[in-house]
Design an enzyme around this catalytic site. Structure first.
Site, short mmCIF file in Angstrom:
data_model
loop_
_atom_site.label_atom_id
_atom_site.label_comp_id
_atom_site.label_asym_id
_atom_site.label_seq_id
_atom_site.Cartn_x
_atom_site.Cartn_y
_atom_site.Cartn_z
N LYS A 104 0.86 -1.19 0.00
CA LYS A 104 0.00 0.00 0.00
C LYS A 104 0.89 1.23 0.00
O LYS A 104 2.05 1.17 0.39
CB LYS A 104 -0.88 0.02 1.25
CG LYS A 104 -2.14 0.83 1.10
CD LYS A 104 -3.25 0.03 0.47
CE LYS A 104 -4.45 0.86 0.11
NZ LYS A 104 -5.58 0.02 -0.31
N ASP A 115 -6.85 4.12 -4.84
CA ASP A 115 -7.55 4.04 -3.56
C ASP A 115 -8.16 5.43 -3.38
O ASP A 115 -8.37 6.14 -4.38
CB ASP A 115 -6.59 3.65 -2.41
CG ASP A 115 -7.32 3.26 -1.12
OD1 ASP A 115 -7.77 2.11 -1.01
OD2 ASP A 115 -7.44 4.10 -0.21
P1 NDP Z 1 -12.76 7.72 -3.34
O1 NDP Z 1 -11.68 8.72 -3.20
O2 NDP Z 1 -13.35 7.49 -4.68
O3 NDP Z 1 -13.94 8.02 -2.31
C1 NDP Z 1 -13.70 8.06 -0.91
C2 NDP Z 1 -14.89 8.64 -0.20
O4 NDP Z 1 -14.67 8.71 1.20
C3 NDP Z 1 -15.14 10.05 -0.62
O5 NDP Z 1 -16.49 10.32 -0.50
C4 NDP Z 1 -14.28 10.81 0.38
O6 NDP Z 1 -14.62 12.15 0.46
C5 NDP Z 1 -14.59 10.08 1.64
N1 NDP Z 1 -13.49 10.23 2.60
C6 NDP Z 1 -12.18 9.95 2.42
N2 NDP Z 1 -11.48 10.19 3.53
C7 NDP Z 1 -12.36 10.65 4.41
C8 NDP Z 1 -12.24 11.09 5.75
N3 NDP Z 1 -11.06 11.08 6.41
N4 NDP Z 1 -13.38 11.48 6.37
C9 NDP Z 1 -14.58 11.45 5.73
N5 NDP Z 1 -14.75 11.06 4.47
C10 NDP Z 1 -13.65 10.67 3.83
O7 NDP Z 1 -12.19 6.36 -2.76
P2 NDP Z 1 -12.73 4.88 -2.94
O8 NDP Z 1 -14.19 4.87 -3.19
O9 NDP Z 1 -11.82 4.20 -3.89
O10 NDP Z 1 -12.44 4.27 -1.51
C11 NDP Z 1 -13.42 4.21 -0.46
C12 NDP Z 1 -13.01 3.13 0.54
O11 NDP Z 1 -12.96 1.86 -0.11
C13 NDP Z 1 -11.62 3.32 1.17
O12 NDP Z 1 -11.64 2.83 2.50
C14 NDP Z 1 -10.73 2.42 0.32
O13 NDP Z 1 -9.57 2.02 1.02
C15 NDP Z 1 -11.68 1.25 0.08
N6 NDP Z 1 -11.40 0.40 -1.06
C16 NDP Z 1 -11.20 0.91 -2.31
C17 NDP Z 1 -10.97 0.07 -3.38
C18 NDP Z 1 -10.79 0.58 -4.77
O14 NDP Z 1 -10.55 -0.25 -5.64
N7 NDP Z 1 -10.90 1.85 -5.03
C19 NDP Z 1 -10.92 -1.38 -3.20
C20 NDP Z 1 -11.21 -1.82 -1.86
C21 NDP Z 1 -11.42 -0.95 -0.85
P3 NDP Z 1 -13.45 13.23 0.18
O15 NDP Z 1 -12.66 12.76 -1.01
O16 NDP Z 1 -14.22 14.45 -0.08
O17 NDP Z 1 -12.63 13.27 1.42
O1 2IT Z 2 -8.03 -1.55 -0.82
C1 2IT Z 2 -7.94 -2.10 -1.95
O2 2IT Z 2 -8.09 -3.32 -2.08
C2 2IT Z 2 -7.67 -1.25 -3.11
N1 2IT Z 2 -7.60 -0.04 -2.97
C3 2IT Z 2 -7.46 -1.88 -4.46
C4 2IT Z 2 -6.04 -2.32 -4.62
C5 2IT Z 2 -5.64 -2.80 -5.98
O3 2IT Z 2 -4.44 -3.12 -6.12
O4 2IT Z 2 -6.45 -2.88 -6.90
#
Ligand code: NDP
Ligand code: 2IT
Length: 449
Positions: free
Chosen positions: A129, A169
């Site tokens: 990560k 992420d």
């Molecule tokens: P995005 O950046 O697309 O969206 C993240 C969301 O969470 C936004 O609405 C963001 O708002 C909000 N957010 C982020 N940090 C904070 C904070 N400290 N307090 C409040 N709101 C917050 O990210 P993803 O949708 O990709 O990721 C969302 C979650 O899913 C994370 O935990 C990530 O680790 C997890 N994840 C993602 C994967 C992927 O493939 N993308 C795979 C598996 C898990 P803002 O940007 O305005 O802060």
């Molecule tokens: O938390 C996660 O699993 C991710 N942000 C996706 C990682 C990846 O390598 O696709």
């Protein structure tokens, strides 16, 4: 079933005394170790070979300066991180997060979780990560490009398709992956699958953007099936409004569920009619145009907005926390349980605090940990790597079929692991045990590394 055995406790205490400030990392280790009690007692070799001592220490940690120039001509300096947590099962694999709140502790917790999640997918992926405290909000395209180029200039020598394969992420999506890839290609003089989440015309896989949310919904379906239920007609609450939340809303709506909330750092919206059709399309636009305001949705579609509140007090059948770590505390968990919620499917990584998690586990509602239910994102990345290495491109149907199968297999593996080494039906213990066994046994095979 759920206890801290003496070896787990010893290693946890060492982590706590060595890194007392790493709260999120300690929380993640504690959560995994609580599930391993019975297994570690039954298999003394893990203790003899010091597997836990080794598994909590990242193989390598790279921290670097990221200087870049903003649109006013001023130099800005951020910190970059990339942790190679565990390469026993394959090259380090995991996303990059650009968010001002990141710390080494957060990347260590994410890398640790990722190691077991990637093992659960059954694909040859190690865990890693990284990211930066860079805040993309309010930055121009030019500034994002400058930042990504500088970030990659420091990182490119340490990654590669067989070494470490970053992805997106929080704060890192297709645009950022494009800039990062372009700079890598220029510096390395090679076109190769070093990042996943690439554009569809230059090595990306179909389904990657929607994979995490779709996969989490498939996982929820599998859990509901064990109680003779499904998503059709259910009221669903979702937090966040990013990539993962969008995938969940799309698939849940497809399957006949009604999603009634979204949230951002400014609060949450309650859309009683349900978020579907043009509203889902608007979610994508909203991500780009107003990154930190979900209130814009409320104004556009004339629905209720609750500033500085989280959506867990809204009555629902299923909840999908999809924003970030520790976004659900014990009061939220109590409200969900007392309002009759029947299923909590974690989409973010570690969205529940330890106390919230304890309450949800005690309540016996269906409850899955992120490392199981959000695994389809990285699984699709693994499929992207497979396509890149064979220079082939699979159809959407092919990728979707494989993802569905992977999620069904993870579901079964969790249940089987917990039946063997713990009590029935607890997906938390099941995911931790099944992921751990795979990594730990491969570590035993590979000797003292
Ligand atoms: P995005 O950046 O697309 O969206 C993240 C969301 O969470 C936004 O609405 C963001 O708002 C909000 N957010 C982020 N940090 C904070 C904070 N400290 N307090 C409040 N709101 C917050 O990210 P993803 O949708 O990709 O990721 C969302 C979650 O899913 C994370 O935990 C990530 O680790 C997890 N994840 C993602 C994967 C992927 O493939 N993308 C795979 C598996 C898990 P803002 O940007 O305005 O802060
Ligand atoms: O938390 C996660 O699993 C991710 N942000 C996706 C990682 C990846 O390598 O696709």
């Amino acid at each position: 079933m759920y206890f801290m055995n003496s070896y787990c406790n010893e290693v946890l205490k060492t982590v706590e005394s060595k890194y007392p400030w790493e709260k999120e990392f300690i929380q993640a280790v504690n959560e995994v170790f609580l599930s391993l009690g019975a297994l570690i007692e039954m298999e003394p070799v893990y203790r003899e070979e010091k597997i836990l001592d080794r598994i909590v220490e990242p193989e390598r940690t790279y921290i670097f300066r990221v200087p870049w120039r903003d649109d006013k001509g001023n130099i800005q300096v951020n910190t970059g991180y990339r942790i190679g947590f565990n390469s026993t099962l394959g090259p380090y694999k995991g996303g990059l997060r650009f968010h001002p709140s990141v710390t080494l502790s957060i990347f260590k917790f994410l890398g640790f979780e990722q190691t077991f999640k990637n093992a659960l997918t059954g694909l040859p992926l190690g865990g890693g990560k990284g990211g930066s405290d860079f805040n993309p909000k309010g930055r121009s395209n030019n500034e994002i490009e400058n930042f990504c180029q500088s970030f990659m200039t420091s990182l490119y020598n340490h990654i590669g398709p067989n070494t470490d394969v970053p992805a997106g992420d929080i704060g890192v999506g297709a645009r950022e992956i494009g800039y990062l890839f372009g700079q890598y290609k220029r510096l390395k003089n090679v076109f190769e699958g070093v990042l996943t989440g690439k554009g569809l015309d230059w090595g990306g896989s179909l389904m990657r953007p929607e994979a995490t949310g779709f996969g989490a919904t498939y996982f929820a379906e599998e859990m509901l099936k064990t109680r003779g239920e499904n998503i059709d007609g259910k009221i669903v609450t979702v937090s966040g409004f990013g990539n993962v939340a969008w995938g969940v809303v799309t698939k849940v709506t497809d399957l006949g569920g009604k999603v009634v909330t979204l949230s951002g750092p400014d609060g949450f919206i309650h859309d009683k009619e349900g978020i579907s059709g043009e509203k889902i399309d608007y979610m994508l636009k909203m991500r780009v145009s107003s990154r930190d305001r979900v209130q814009d949705y409320a104004e556009k579609f004339k629905v209720d907005f609750y500033p500085d509140k989280r959506p867990w007090g809204v009555k629902c059948d299923i909840a999908f926390p999809s924003a970030t770590e520790n976004e659900m505390d014990e009061n939220d968990a109590k409200e969900l349980i007392s309002n009759g919620c029947r299923c909590v499917t974690e989409c973010a990584n570690m969205p529940a605090t330890q106390k919230a998690m304890d309450l949800l586990l005690e309540s016996k509602i269906l409850y899955s940990p992120g490392k199981a239910s959000n695994a389809a994102g990285v699984a699709c990345s693994g499929l992207e790597m497979a396509q890149n290495s064979t220079k082939m491109k699979w159809t959407r149907e092919e990728v979707d079929k494989r993802l569905r199968q992977i999620m069904t297999d993870i579901h079964i593996n969790c249940l089987q692991a917990v039946e063997r080494y713990g009590a029935r039906g607890n997906y938390f213990a099941g995911a931790n045990i099944a992921g751990f066994i795979k990594v730990a046994n491969a570590m035993l095979d590979q000797g003292n590394t």
